[in-house]
Each structure stands twice: as structure tokens, then as C-alpha cells.
Design a protein around this motif. Structure first.
Motif, PDB file in Angstrom:
ATOM      1  N   TYR A 146       1.381  -7.331   4.460  1.00 47.87           N
ATOM      2  CA  TYR A 146       2.354  -6.334   4.025  1.00 47.87           C
ATOM      3  C   TYR A 146       1.654  -5.026   3.671  1.00 47.87           C
ATOM      4  O   TYR A 146       0.492  -5.021   3.286  1.00 47.87           O
ATOM      5  CB  TYR A 146       3.147  -6.840   2.805  1.00 47.87           C
ATOM      6  CG  TYR A 146       4.041  -8.005   3.146  1.00 47.87           C
ATOM      7  CD1 TYR A 146       5.346  -7.797   3.556  1.00 47.87           C
ATOM      8  CD2 TYR A 146       3.555  -9.310   3.096  1.00 47.87           C
ATOM      9  CE1 TYR A 146       6.162  -8.869   3.895  1.00 47.87           C
ATOM     10  CE2 TYR A 146       4.353 -10.381   3.438  1.00 47.87           C
ATOM     11  CZ  TYR A 146       5.657 -10.151   3.840  1.00 47.87           C
ATOM     12  OH  TYR A 146       6.449 -11.206   4.197  1.00 47.87           O
ATOM     13  N   TRP A 181       3.212  -5.467  -1.586  1.00 49.46           N
ATOM     14  CA  TRP A 181       3.827  -6.726  -2.031  1.00 49.46           C
ATOM     15  C   TRP A 181       3.664  -6.808  -3.538  1.00 49.46           C
ATOM     16  O   TRP A 181       2.553  -6.821  -4.050  1.00 49.46           O
ATOM     17  CB  TRP A 181       3.145  -7.914  -1.365  1.00 49.46           C
ATOM     18  CG  TRP A 181       3.652  -9.266  -1.785  1.00 49.46           C
ATOM     19  CD1 TRP A 181       3.215 -10.026  -2.834  1.00 49.46           C
ATOM     20  CD2 TRP A 181       4.693 -10.026  -1.159  1.00 49.46           C
ATOM     21  NE1 TRP A 181       3.914 -11.205  -2.891  1.00 49.46           N
ATOM     22  CE2 TRP A 181       4.828 -11.228  -1.881  1.00 49.46           C
ATOM     23  CE3 TRP A 181       5.522  -9.793  -0.052  1.00 49.46           C
ATOM     24  CZ2 TRP A 181       5.751 -12.208  -1.530  1.00 49.46           C
ATOM     25  CZ3 TRP A 181       6.431 -10.761   0.280  1.00 49.46           C
ATOM     26  CH2 TRP A 181       6.553 -11.958  -0.441  1.00 49.46           C
ATOM     27  N   TYR A 197       8.653  -5.266  -1.410  1.00 48.54           N
ATOM     28  CA  TYR A 197       7.653  -5.267  -0.342  1.00 48.54           C
ATOM     29  C   TYR A 197       7.969  -4.207   0.686  1.00 48.54           C
ATOM     30  O   TYR A 197       9.103  -3.745   0.821  1.00 48.54           O
ATOM     31  CB  TYR A 197       7.554  -6.648   0.319  1.00 48.54           C
ATOM     32  CG  TYR A 197       8.832  -7.134   0.970  1.00 48.54           C
ATOM     33  CD1 TYR A 197       9.039  -7.001   2.339  1.00 48.54           C
ATOM     34  CD2 TYR A 197       9.832  -7.742   0.211  1.00 48.54           C
ATOM     35  CE1 TYR A 197      10.206  -7.451   2.934  1.00 48.54           C
ATOM     36  CE2 TYR A 197      11.000  -8.198   0.799  1.00 48.54           C
ATOM     37  CZ  TYR A 197      11.186  -8.048   2.157  1.00 48.54           C
ATOM     38  OH  TYR A 197      12.343  -8.490   2.742  1.00 48.54           O
ATOM     39  N   GLU A 242       0.292  -9.177  -7.045  1.00 54.00           N
ATOM     40  CA  GLU A 242       0.373  -8.051  -6.117  1.00 54.00           C
ATOM     41  C   GLU A 242      -0.650  -8.232  -5.006  1.00 54.00           C
ATOM     42  O   GLU A 242      -1.784  -8.622  -5.267  1.00 54.00           O
ATOM     43  CB  GLU A 242       0.102  -6.733  -6.849  1.00 54.00           C
ATOM     44  CG  GLU A 242       1.151  -6.407  -7.885  1.00 54.00           C
ATOM     45  CD  GLU A 242       0.914  -5.070  -8.575  1.00 54.00           C
ATOM     46  OE1 GLU A 242      -0.157  -4.455  -8.376  1.00 54.00           O
ATOM     47  OE2 GLU A 242       1.813  -4.644  -9.307  1.00 54.00           O
ATOM     48  N   GLN A 243      -0.214  -7.935  -3.790  1.00 54.09           N
ATOM     49  CA  GLN A 243      -1.127  -8.019  -2.654  1.00 54.09           C
ATOM     50  C   GLN A 243      -2.162  -6.905  -2.741  1.00 54.09           C
ATOM     51  O   GLN A 243      -1.838  -5.762  -3.017  1.00 54.09           O
ATOM     52  CB  GLN A 243      -0.348  -7.866  -1.346  1.00 54.09           C
ATOM     53  CG  GLN A 243      -1.250  -7.824  -0.119  1.00 54.09           C
ATOM     54  CD  GLN A 243      -0.485  -7.513   1.134  1.00 54.09           C
ATOM     55  OE1 GLN A 243       0.181  -8.376   1.670  1.00 54.09           O
ATOM     56  NE2 GLN A 243      -0.586  -6.279   1.612  1.00 54.09           N
ATOM     57  N   HIS A 280       5.280  -9.136  -6.624  1.00 49.44           N
ATOM     58  CA  HIS A 280       6.108 -10.330  -6.843  1.00 49.44           C
ATOM     59  C   HIS A 280       6.130 -10.678  -8.324  1.00 49.44           C
ATOM     60  O   HIS A 280       5.113 -11.054  -8.891  1.00 49.44           O
ATOM     61  CB  HIS A 280       5.540 -11.487  -6.023  1.00 49.44           C
ATOM     62  CG  HIS A 280       6.370 -12.726  -6.052  1.00 49.44           C
ATOM     63  ND1 HIS A 280       6.062 -13.829  -5.293  1.00 49.44           N
ATOM     64  CD2 HIS A 280       7.485 -13.069  -6.743  1.00 49.44           C
ATOM     65  CE1 HIS A 280       6.958 -14.781  -5.518  1.00 49.44           C
ATOM     66  NE2 HIS A 280       7.825 -14.339  -6.408  1.00 49.44           N
TER      67      HIS A 280
END
Length: 158
Positions: free
Chosen positions: A98, A101, A122, A92-93, A103
Motif C-alpha cells: 500500500y 496503511w 489506506y 502502520e505500514q 490500522h
């Protein structure tokens, strides 16, 4: 196969790829953060800046520099939030291009290989401008990244 969906201002991308390798081989490759640069397009200038331990773990913070557009470099910070050995992991961002995010990387053993499924949820910043940017280039750029990755993996794991 690559598919996109949109719901409540969030975009979802799902990519599946089958490789004729063992689950162990797939897991060992993808769970090593240093291998990400091997399957990312060169023009993106992808570089891990936090160092790269041999094996990922839950809670791991990984920092990168990436160039989403020519001449523009940005920092990207992700956290590995879940790891289930040999089955899936999630990044995760925490900071980056973004607004959100998430993933998921899933691995499923098959008789003659492994089916890999990526699910990315996202959201872009800037409201209406972000939605326009998605239509104009972000969606296509993400598609190109995953097509590049598919080509690299097919070549690496023949």
C-alpha cells in the motif's frame, strides 16, 4: 459489519465484531502478533519473518511475507505506533503493497462480551490504476479477509 468509504484518494474500512469473551481475553489474543496468522486466510501465505515476541509494544517493527495474489509474494513491514493497554493499538505500514496503511484496533467491554472495531485508512499506489484495482479486486479481497477473520474468531471463541 463491514463498511467502506472513500475521501481525498484515501479509502476507509470499518469492521465491527462482537465476541462473548472478556476484554482481557480479547486483548491477550489480539496484542500477540503471532496470532495474526491464525485469522488470516491460508491462501495468502502469511508469515511473520521478524520473530514474534509474546506481547506488542509501541515502536515494535514486525516484518511479514504475504501473497496478495497467487504466485506473488511480497514483504510487508509494519510498526506498532500506539498501544493503550486493553483499549486500542495502531499498526502502520512502513513498507509494503500500500502507499499508506493505518490500522486502528479498538476494544470495548460490554456486559456480556467485547465489541471490537477495526478502522483501516489506506491508499493504493499508481493513481488511476490503483483506483481501478481497488474497484476490481482490492476492496473485495479486504472484505474477504475480514469475513474470514470473523468466521475464525466466532469458531475460536464460542
Amino acid at each position: 459489519m463491514i463498511s467502506f468509504k472513500s475521501h481525498s484518494g484515501i479509502y476507509s474500512l470499518e469492521v465491527t465484531q462482537f465476541l462473548k469473551i472478556s476484554l482481557t481475553e480479547a486483548w491477550n489474543f489480539f496484542s500477540s502478533p503471532g496470532n495474526l496468522s491464525k485469522i488470516t486466510p491460508k491462501h495468502m501465505g502469511f508469515e511473520i519473518t521478524s520473530g514474534s515476541p509474546a506481547k506488542m509494544y509501541t515502536g515494535q517493527i514486525i516484518t511479514y511475507k504475504v501473497s496478495p495474489f497467487p504466485g506473488i509474494k511480497t514483504n510487508w513491514v509494519t510498526e506498532i505506533t500506539h498501544v493503550s493497554e486493553g483499549m486500542f493499538f495502531v499498526d502502520e505500514q512502513r513498507f509494503g503493497p500500500y502507499r499508506m496503511w493505518h490500522h486502528e484496533h479498538h476494544f470495548e467491554a460490554k456486559d456480556d462480551g467485547v465489541l471490537m472495531t477495526d478502522r483501516v485508512s489506506y491508499k493504493l499506489p499508481l493513481g488511476f490504476l490503483g483506483r481501478m484495482a481497488h474497484s476490481l479486486f482490492v476492496k473485495n479481497q479486504l472484505k474477504q479477509i475480514f469475513v474470514h477473520r470473523e468466521t475464525c474468531l466466532e469458531s475460536m471463541f464460542r
